[in-house]
Design an enzyme around this catalytic site. Sequence first.
Site, mmCIF file in Angstrom:
data_model
loop_
_atom_site.group_PDB
_atom_site.id
_atom_site.type_symbol
_atom_site.label_atom_id
_atom_site.label_comp_id
_atom_site.label_asym_id
_atom_site.label_seq_id
_atom_site.Cartn_x
_atom_site.Cartn_y
_atom_site.Cartn_z
ATOM 1 N NE ARG A 397 46.578 6.834 -35.087
ATOM 2 C CZ ARG A 397 46.448 8.983 -35.236
ATOM 3 N NH1 ARG A 397 44.606 8.954 -35.468
ATOM 4 N NH2 ARG A 397 47.195 9.110 -35.487
ATOM 5 C CB CYS A 398 39.238 7.098 -31.538
ATOM 6 S SG CYS A 398 39.165 6.181 -33.068
ATOM 7 C CG MET A 399 38.252 6.678 -26.794
ATOM 8 S SD MET A 399 38.281 5.075 -25.630
ATOM 9 C CE MET A 399 39.423 3.631 -25.528
#
Length: 410
Positions: A397-399
Amino acid sequence: MSKPINVFSEIGKLKTVMLHRPGKELENLMPDYLERLLFDDIPFLEQAQKEHDHFAGMLRDKGVEVVYLEDLAAESLVSEEVRIQFIDQYLDEAGIRSHAVREKVREMLIATEDNRELIDKTVAGIQKVEMPEYQIEGLADMIESAYPFIIDPMPNLYFTRDNFATMGNGVSLNHMYSVTRQREAIYGQYIFEYHPRFAGNEVPKVYDRNDTTRIEGGDELVLSKDVLAVGISQRTEAASIEKLAKNIFKQELGFNCVLAFNIGEYRKFMHLDTVFTMIDYDKFTIHPEIEGELEVYSITPKADGELNIVREEDTLEHILAKYLNRDSVQLIRCGDGNVTAAAREQWNDGSNTLTIAPGEVVVYDRNTVTNKALEKAGVKLNYIHGSELVRGRGGPRCMSMPLYREDLTK
Protein backbone atom coordinates in the site's frame (compact mmCIF):
# COMPACT_ATOMS: atom_id res chain seq x y z
CA MET A 1 -13.05 7.79 -17.55
CA SER A 2 -14.96 11.03 -16.98
CA LYS A 3 -12.61 12.25 -14.23
CA PRO A 4 -8.89 11.52 -13.94
CA ILE A 5 -9.21 10.68 -10.22
CA ASN A 6 -11.89 8.40 -8.83
CA VAL A 7 -11.16 6.83 -5.44
CA PHE A 8 -14.24 6.27 -3.28
CA SER A 9 -12.98 3.19 -1.44
CA GLU A 10 -9.92 1.21 -0.43
CA ILE A 11 -11.20 -1.95 -2.10
CA GLY A 12 -12.88 -1.07 -5.42
CA LYS A 13 -11.27 -2.78 -8.41
CA LEU A 14 -8.02 -0.96 -9.09
CA LYS A 15 -7.84 0.47 -12.62
CA THR A 16 -4.96 3.00 -12.55
CA VAL A 17 -2.10 3.31 -10.06
CA MET A 18 0.95 5.55 -9.74
CA LEU A 19 4.29 4.05 -8.71
CA HIS A 20 7.88 5.27 -8.50
CA ARG A 21 10.59 2.84 -9.57
CA PRO A 22 13.49 3.18 -7.11
CA GLY A 23 16.49 4.89 -8.66
CA LYS A 24 19.93 6.25 -7.84
CA GLU A 25 18.58 8.00 -4.78
CA LEU A 26 18.98 4.65 -2.96
CA GLU A 27 22.67 4.57 -3.89
CA ASN A 28 23.07 7.94 -2.15
CA LEU A 29 22.12 6.44 1.21
CA MET A 30 24.99 6.27 3.71
CA PRO A 31 25.05 4.59 7.14
CA ASP A 32 25.97 7.80 8.99
CA TYR A 33 22.98 9.70 7.59
CA LEU A 34 20.21 7.11 7.57
CA GLU A 35 18.27 8.75 10.41
CA ARG A 36 18.36 12.10 8.63
CA LEU A 37 16.83 10.44 5.55
CA LEU A 38 14.30 8.36 7.56
CA PHE A 39 15.81 4.99 6.65
CA ASP A 40 16.87 2.08 8.87
CA ASP A 41 18.92 0.20 6.29
CA ILE A 42 20.37 0.47 2.78
CA PRO A 43 18.57 -1.53 0.06
CA PHE A 44 20.53 -3.09 -2.81
CA LEU A 45 19.26 -1.01 -5.72
CA GLU A 46 19.49 -3.65 -8.48
CA GLN A 47 17.49 -6.16 -6.46
CA ALA A 48 15.05 -3.50 -5.24
CA GLN A 49 14.34 -2.58 -8.86
CA LYS A 50 13.76 -6.23 -9.77
CA GLU A 51 11.29 -6.56 -6.89
CA HIS A 52 9.56 -3.34 -7.89
CA ASP A 53 9.36 -4.41 -11.54
CA HIS A 54 7.75 -7.67 -10.39
CA PHE A 55 5.24 -5.65 -8.38
CA ALA A 56 4.38 -3.46 -11.38
CA GLY A 57 4.21 -6.49 -13.69
CA MET A 58 1.86 -8.31 -11.38
CA LEU A 59 -0.46 -5.29 -11.32
CA ARG A 60 -0.42 -5.07 -15.12
CA ASP A 61 -1.24 -8.77 -15.32
CA LYS A 62 -4.32 -7.97 -13.23
CA GLY A 63 -5.42 -5.37 -15.79
CA VAL A 64 -4.18 -2.33 -13.86
CA GLU A 65 -2.77 0.65 -15.77
CA VAL A 66 0.58 1.46 -14.14
CA VAL A 67 1.92 4.99 -14.50
CA TYR A 68 5.15 6.28 -13.01
CA LEU A 69 5.52 9.44 -10.95
CA GLU A 70 8.84 10.25 -12.62
CA ASP A 71 7.27 10.07 -16.09
CA LEU A 72 4.26 12.16 -15.12
CA ALA A 73 6.48 14.75 -13.44
CA ALA A 74 8.66 15.02 -16.55
CA GLU A 75 5.60 15.34 -18.78
CA SER A 76 4.30 18.11 -16.50
CA LEU A 77 7.13 20.44 -17.50
CA VAL A 78 5.04 21.51 -20.46
CA SER A 79 6.91 24.72 -21.29
CA GLU A 80 10.25 26.34 -20.63
CA GLU A 81 8.54 28.73 -18.24
CA VAL A 82 7.12 25.85 -16.16
CA ARG A 83 10.45 24.04 -16.32
CA ILE A 84 12.36 27.03 -14.91
CA GLN A 85 9.65 27.55 -12.29
CA PHE A 86 10.03 23.91 -11.19
CA ILE A 87 13.83 24.17 -10.97
CA ASP A 88 13.68 27.38 -8.94
CA GLN A 89 11.08 25.99 -6.56
CA TYR A 90 13.08 22.79 -6.13
CA LEU A 91 16.20 24.80 -5.30
CA ASP A 92 14.29 27.09 -2.94
CA GLU A 93 13.33 24.00 -0.91
CA ALA A 94 16.70 22.24 -1.18
CA GLY A 95 18.36 24.07 1.72
CA ILE A 96 21.42 25.37 -0.16
CA ARG A 97 22.95 28.11 1.99
CA SER A 98 25.44 29.53 -0.50
CA HIS A 99 23.99 31.72 -3.24
CA ALA A 100 26.98 30.99 -5.48
CA VAL A 101 26.56 27.22 -5.11
CA ARG A 102 22.82 27.52 -5.72
CA GLU A 103 23.48 29.35 -8.99
CA LYS A 104 25.95 26.69 -10.14
CA VAL A 105 23.45 23.93 -9.39
CA ARG A 106 20.75 25.93 -11.18
CA GLU A 107 22.95 26.21 -14.26
CA MET A 108 23.57 22.45 -14.20
CA LEU A 109 19.86 21.61 -13.92
CA ILE A 110 18.83 24.06 -16.63
CA ALA A 111 21.49 22.55 -18.91
CA THR A 112 19.93 19.11 -18.41
CA GLU A 113 17.74 19.25 -21.49
CA ASP A 114 15.89 15.94 -21.14
CA ASN A 115 13.01 16.44 -18.68
CA ARG A 116 13.02 12.85 -17.45
CA GLU A 117 16.77 13.06 -16.79
CA LEU A 118 16.12 16.31 -14.91
CA ILE A 119 13.48 14.72 -12.70
CA ASP A 120 15.71 11.72 -11.99
CA LYS A 121 18.52 14.05 -10.96
CA THR A 122 16.34 16.05 -8.59
CA VAL A 123 15.24 12.80 -6.93
CA ALA A 124 18.75 11.33 -6.69
CA GLY A 125 20.25 14.39 -5.02
CA ILE A 126 23.58 16.05 -5.78
CA GLN A 127 26.92 15.11 -4.25
CA LYS A 128 29.60 17.74 -3.73
CA VAL A 129 31.99 15.70 -5.90
CA GLU A 130 29.61 16.18 -8.83
CA MET A 131 30.40 19.91 -8.69
CA PRO A 132 34.17 20.30 -9.20
CA GLU A 133 33.94 24.03 -8.60
CA TYR A 134 32.14 23.60 -5.25
CA GLN A 135 33.73 25.82 -2.60
CA ILE A 136 33.04 26.09 1.10
CA GLU A 137 31.68 29.52 1.95
CA GLY A 138 30.65 30.77 5.37
CA LEU A 139 30.62 29.25 8.85
CA ALA A 140 27.63 26.95 8.27
CA ASP A 141 29.34 25.32 5.27
CA MET A 142 32.56 24.95 7.24
CA ILE A 143 30.75 23.20 10.11
CA GLU A 144 29.13 20.77 7.65
CA SER A 145 32.20 20.41 5.45
CA ALA A 146 32.28 16.63 5.92
CA TYR A 147 28.69 16.26 4.72
CA PRO A 148 28.89 14.82 1.17
CA PHE A 149 25.74 16.34 -0.37
CA ILE A 150 24.82 19.71 -1.74
CA ILE A 151 21.23 18.47 -2.04
CA ASP A 152 19.95 15.42 -0.17
CA PRO A 153 18.51 12.45 -2.09
CA MET A 154 14.84 11.45 -1.78
CA PRO A 155 15.07 7.71 -1.03
CA ASN A 156 11.52 7.55 0.38
CA LEU A 157 9.90 8.54 -2.91
CA TYR A 158 9.08 4.96 -3.90
CA PHE A 159 6.49 5.15 -1.14
CA THR A 160 4.21 7.15 -3.43
CA ARG A 161 1.29 6.90 -1.00
CA ASP A 162 2.59 9.61 1.29
CA ASN A 163 3.39 12.91 -0.41
CA PHE A 164 -0.14 13.20 -1.73
CA ALA A 165 -3.31 11.15 -1.37
CA THR A 166 -6.29 10.68 -3.65
CA MET A 167 -9.82 10.68 -2.22
CA GLY A 168 -13.05 10.93 -4.17
CA ASN A 169 -12.27 12.99 -7.26
CA GLY A 170 -9.76 15.11 -5.35
CA VAL A 171 -6.26 15.07 -3.97
CA SER A 172 -4.60 15.98 -0.68
CA LEU A 173 -1.21 17.60 -1.40
CA ASN A 174 0.48 16.88 1.87
CA HIS A 175 2.75 18.79 4.21
CA MET A 176 5.25 16.13 5.14
CA TYR A 177 6.69 15.24 8.54
CA SER A 178 10.31 15.95 7.61
CA VAL A 179 12.12 18.47 5.43
CA THR A 180 13.60 15.55 3.49
CA ARG A 181 10.16 14.30 2.45
CA GLN A 182 8.49 17.70 2.13
CA ARG A 183 10.34 18.20 -1.15
CA GLU A 184 8.70 15.05 -2.55
CA ALA A 185 5.35 16.82 -2.66
CA ILE A 186 6.67 19.19 -5.34
CA TYR A 187 6.18 16.46 -7.93
CA GLY A 188 2.53 16.01 -7.03
CA GLN A 189 2.02 19.78 -7.17
CA TYR A 190 3.29 19.97 -10.75
CA ILE A 191 1.59 16.76 -11.90
CA PHE A 192 -1.87 17.85 -10.80
CA GLU A 193 -1.44 21.43 -11.96
CA TYR A 194 0.25 20.97 -15.33
CA HIS A 195 0.13 17.39 -16.61
CA PRO A 196 -2.25 17.06 -19.60
CA ARG A 197 -3.96 14.16 -17.87
CA PHE A 198 -5.11 16.42 -15.01
CA ALA A 199 -4.77 20.04 -16.14
CA GLY A 200 -8.12 21.59 -16.96
CA ASN A 201 -10.05 18.93 -15.05
CA GLU A 202 -10.25 21.08 -11.92
CA VAL A 203 -9.01 18.38 -9.55
CA PRO A 204 -10.24 19.48 -6.10
CA LYS A 205 -7.40 20.12 -3.63
CA VAL A 206 -8.41 19.18 -0.10
CA TYR A 207 -5.07 19.96 1.56
CA ASP A 208 -2.26 22.37 0.71
CA ARG A 209 1.36 21.27 1.03
CA ASN A 210 2.22 24.82 2.14
CA ASP A 211 -0.05 24.54 5.17
CA THR A 212 1.66 24.72 8.55
CA THR A 213 0.67 21.35 10.03
CA ARG A 214 1.79 17.96 8.80
CA ILE A 215 -0.20 15.13 7.24
CA GLU A 216 0.90 12.11 5.18
CA GLY A 217 -0.93 9.79 2.82
CA GLY A 218 -0.15 6.63 4.76
CA ASP A 219 -2.54 8.00 7.37
CA GLU A 220 -5.34 8.72 4.88
CA LEU A 221 -7.73 5.84 4.07
CA VAL A 222 -10.97 5.90 2.06
CA LEU A 223 -13.26 3.42 3.79
CA SER A 224 -16.34 4.11 1.66
CA LYS A 225 -17.99 6.79 -0.47
CA ASP A 226 -19.16 8.33 2.81
CA VAL A 227 -16.35 7.71 5.30
CA LEU A 228 -12.64 8.51 5.49
CA ALA A 229 -10.24 7.27 8.15
CA VAL A 230 -7.18 9.34 9.11
CA GLY A 231 -4.50 8.40 11.60
CA ILE A 232 -3.15 10.69 14.30
CA SER A 233 0.41 9.40 14.25
CA GLN A 234 4.10 10.20 14.25
CA ARG A 235 3.59 11.81 10.85
CA THR A 236 0.08 13.36 11.02
CA GLU A 237 -1.20 15.95 13.50
CA ALA A 238 -4.74 16.17 14.85
CA ALA A 239 -4.97 19.79 13.67
CA SER A 240 -4.33 18.65 10.09
CA ILE A 241 -7.26 16.25 10.26
CA GLU A 242 -9.59 19.07 11.27
CA LYS A 243 -8.38 21.17 8.33
CA LEU A 244 -8.77 18.23 5.95
CA ALA A 245 -12.28 17.48 7.21
CA LYS A 246 -13.42 21.11 6.81
CA ASN A 247 -12.06 21.23 3.27
CA ILE A 248 -13.65 17.93 2.28
CA PHE A 249 -17.06 18.84 3.67
CA LYS A 250 -16.89 22.33 2.14
CA GLN A 251 -16.02 20.99 -1.31
CA GLU A 252 -18.84 18.44 -1.14
CA LEU A 253 -16.84 15.47 -2.40
CA GLY A 254 -19.49 13.11 -1.06
CA PHE A 255 -17.87 12.19 2.23
CA ASN A 256 -19.89 12.96 5.35
CA CYS A 257 -17.67 11.56 8.10
CA VAL A 258 -13.99 11.37 9.02
CA LEU A 259 -12.89 8.82 11.60
CA ALA A 260 -9.70 9.92 13.37
CA PHE A 261 -7.63 7.01 14.74
CA ASN A 262 -5.15 7.97 17.46
CA ILE A 263 -2.41 5.34 17.04
CA GLY A 264 0.33 7.17 18.97
CA GLU A 265 3.59 8.76 17.88
CA TYR A 266 5.75 5.66 17.50
CA ARG A 267 8.25 4.99 14.71
CA LYS A 268 7.10 1.36 14.48
CA PHE A 269 3.50 2.54 13.92
CA MET A 270 4.63 5.35 11.58
CA HIS A 271 1.32 5.55 9.65
CA LEU A 272 -2.19 4.20 10.11
CA ASP A 273 -1.76 1.93 7.09
CA THR A 274 1.23 0.21 8.70
CA VAL A 275 -1.13 -1.17 11.36
CA PHE A 276 -4.56 -1.15 9.69
CA THR A 277 -5.81 -1.64 6.13
CA MET A 278 -9.15 -2.51 4.54
CA ILE A 279 -9.19 -5.65 2.37
CA ASP A 280 -12.87 -6.44 1.80
CA TYR A 281 -16.32 -5.01 2.48
CA ASP A 282 -16.14 -6.32 6.05
CA LYS A 283 -12.50 -7.37 6.58
CA PHE A 284 -9.48 -5.45 7.84
CA THR A 285 -5.89 -6.24 8.71
CA ILE A 286 -4.74 -4.89 12.04
CA HIS A 287 -1.69 -5.00 14.28
CA PRO A 288 -2.95 -6.29 17.65
CA GLU A 289 -0.70 -3.99 19.66
CA ILE A 290 -2.76 -0.91 18.79
CA GLU A 291 -6.16 -2.33 19.72
CA GLY A 292 -6.10 -1.87 23.47
CA GLU A 293 -5.39 1.86 23.66
CA LEU A 294 -6.80 2.92 20.29
CA GLU A 295 -8.96 6.05 20.45
CA VAL A 296 -11.40 6.76 17.61
CA TYR A 297 -13.11 10.11 17.05
CA SER A 298 -15.90 10.74 14.57
CA ILE A 299 -15.89 14.09 12.78
CA THR A 300 -19.02 15.25 10.97
CA PRO A 301 -20.05 18.64 9.54
CA LYS A 302 -22.28 21.14 11.30
CA ALA A 303 -24.67 23.41 9.43
CA ASP A 304 -22.48 26.46 10.18
CA GLY A 305 -19.40 24.90 8.59
CA GLU A 306 -17.82 23.92 11.88
CA LEU A 307 -17.13 20.36 13.00
CA ASN A 308 -18.92 18.03 15.35
CA ILE A 309 -16.26 15.87 17.03
CA VAL A 310 -17.23 12.90 19.21
CA ARG A 311 -15.06 10.29 20.90
CA GLU A 312 -16.50 6.91 19.99
CA GLU A 313 -17.03 4.76 23.08
CA ASP A 314 -17.16 1.26 21.62
CA THR A 315 -14.97 -1.51 20.25
CA LEU A 316 -13.23 -0.95 16.93
CA GLU A 317 -15.27 -3.73 15.32
CA HIS A 318 -18.53 -2.10 16.36
CA ILE A 319 -17.40 1.38 15.30
CA LEU A 320 -16.39 0.15 11.84
CA ALA A 321 -19.57 -1.89 11.42
CA LYS A 322 -21.66 1.13 12.40
CA TYR A 323 -20.06 3.58 9.97
CA LEU A 324 -19.85 1.08 7.11
CA ASN A 325 -23.44 -0.07 7.61
CA ARG A 326 -22.42 -3.70 8.15
CA ASP A 327 -23.83 -6.20 10.60
CA SER A 328 -20.26 -7.00 11.68
CA VAL A 329 -16.65 -6.76 10.55
CA GLN A 330 -13.68 -9.10 10.91
CA LEU A 331 -10.28 -7.93 12.14
CA ILE A 332 -7.48 -10.17 10.87
CA ARG A 333 -4.53 -9.75 13.19
CA CYS A 334 -0.96 -9.43 12.04
CA GLY A 335 0.98 -12.52 13.13
CA ASP A 336 -2.35 -14.31 13.62
CA GLY A 337 -2.41 -12.95 17.17
CA ASN A 338 0.99 -14.34 18.21
CA VAL A 339 2.92 -11.54 19.94
CA THR A 340 6.33 -12.46 18.55
CA ALA A 341 5.12 -13.07 15.00
CA ALA A 342 3.02 -9.90 15.09
CA ALA A 343 5.97 -7.71 16.12
CA ARG A 344 8.30 -9.24 13.53
CA GLU A 345 5.86 -9.22 10.64
CA GLN A 346 4.45 -5.78 11.41
CA TRP A 347 8.04 -4.48 11.19
CA ASN A 348 8.07 -6.01 7.70
CA ASP A 349 4.66 -4.52 6.85
CA GLY A 350 2.50 -7.58 7.38
CA SER A 351 -0.53 -5.31 7.94
CA ASN A 352 0.23 -3.07 4.95
CA THR A 353 -1.77 -4.65 2.13
CA LEU A 354 -2.79 -3.17 -1.21
CA THR A 355 -6.33 -4.21 -2.10
CA ILE A 356 -6.81 -4.52 -5.86
CA ALA A 357 -10.41 -5.83 -5.73
CA PRO A 358 -12.77 -6.74 -2.88
CA GLY A 359 -11.14 -9.63 -1.02
CA GLU A 360 -8.01 -9.65 -3.21
CA VAL A 361 -4.76 -8.10 -2.02
CA VAL A 362 -1.04 -7.74 -2.67
CA VAL A 363 1.30 -8.77 0.16
CA TYR A 364 4.99 -9.38 0.81
CA ASP A 365 5.79 -13.10 0.61
CA ARG A 366 7.96 -12.96 3.75
CA ASN A 367 5.09 -12.45 6.21
CA THR A 368 4.12 -16.11 6.27
CA VAL A 369 2.12 -16.20 9.50
CA THR A 370 -0.04 -13.21 8.64
CA ASN A 371 -0.49 -14.41 5.06
CA LYS A 372 -1.80 -17.78 6.26
CA ALA A 373 -4.27 -15.96 8.53
CA LEU A 374 -5.49 -13.93 5.54
CA GLU A 375 -5.90 -17.05 3.40
CA LYS A 376 -7.78 -18.74 6.24
CA ALA A 377 -10.17 -15.76 6.23
CA GLY A 378 -10.88 -16.33 2.52
CA VAL A 379 -8.72 -13.49 1.16
CA LYS A 380 -7.03 -14.00 -2.22
CA LEU A 381 -3.32 -13.18 -2.04
CA ASN A 382 -0.91 -11.98 -4.72
CA TYR A 383 2.67 -12.25 -3.52
CA ILE A 384 5.58 -9.92 -4.23
CA HIS A 385 9.15 -10.34 -3.05
CA GLY A 386 9.97 -8.62 0.21
CA SER A 387 13.74 -8.59 0.54
CA GLU A 388 15.10 -5.16 -0.45
CA LEU A 389 12.02 -2.94 -0.84
CA VAL A 390 10.96 -3.70 2.72
CA ARG A 391 14.17 -2.16 4.09
CA GLY A 392 12.54 1.24 3.61
CA ARG A 393 9.82 0.20 6.12
CA GLY A 394 6.88 0.21 3.73
CA GLY A 395 4.62 -2.36 2.09
CA PRO A 396 2.49 -2.69 -1.05
CA ARG A 397 0.00 0.00 0.00
CA CYS A 398 2.82 2.40 0.84
CA MET A 399 4.35 1.87 -2.60
CA SER A 400 1.19 2.62 -4.58
CA MET A 401 -1.09 5.59 -5.17
CA PRO A 402 -4.43 4.65 -6.76
CA LEU A 403 -5.69 7.19 -9.25
CA TYR A 404 -8.79 5.30 -10.31
CA ARG A 405 -10.86 2.58 -8.66
CA GLU A 406 -14.18 1.23 -9.82
CA ASP A 407 -17.07 2.33 -7.62
CA LEU A 408 -18.45 -0.33 -5.31
CA THR A 409 -21.81 -1.84 -6.18
CA LYS A 410 -22.87 -2.93 -2.69
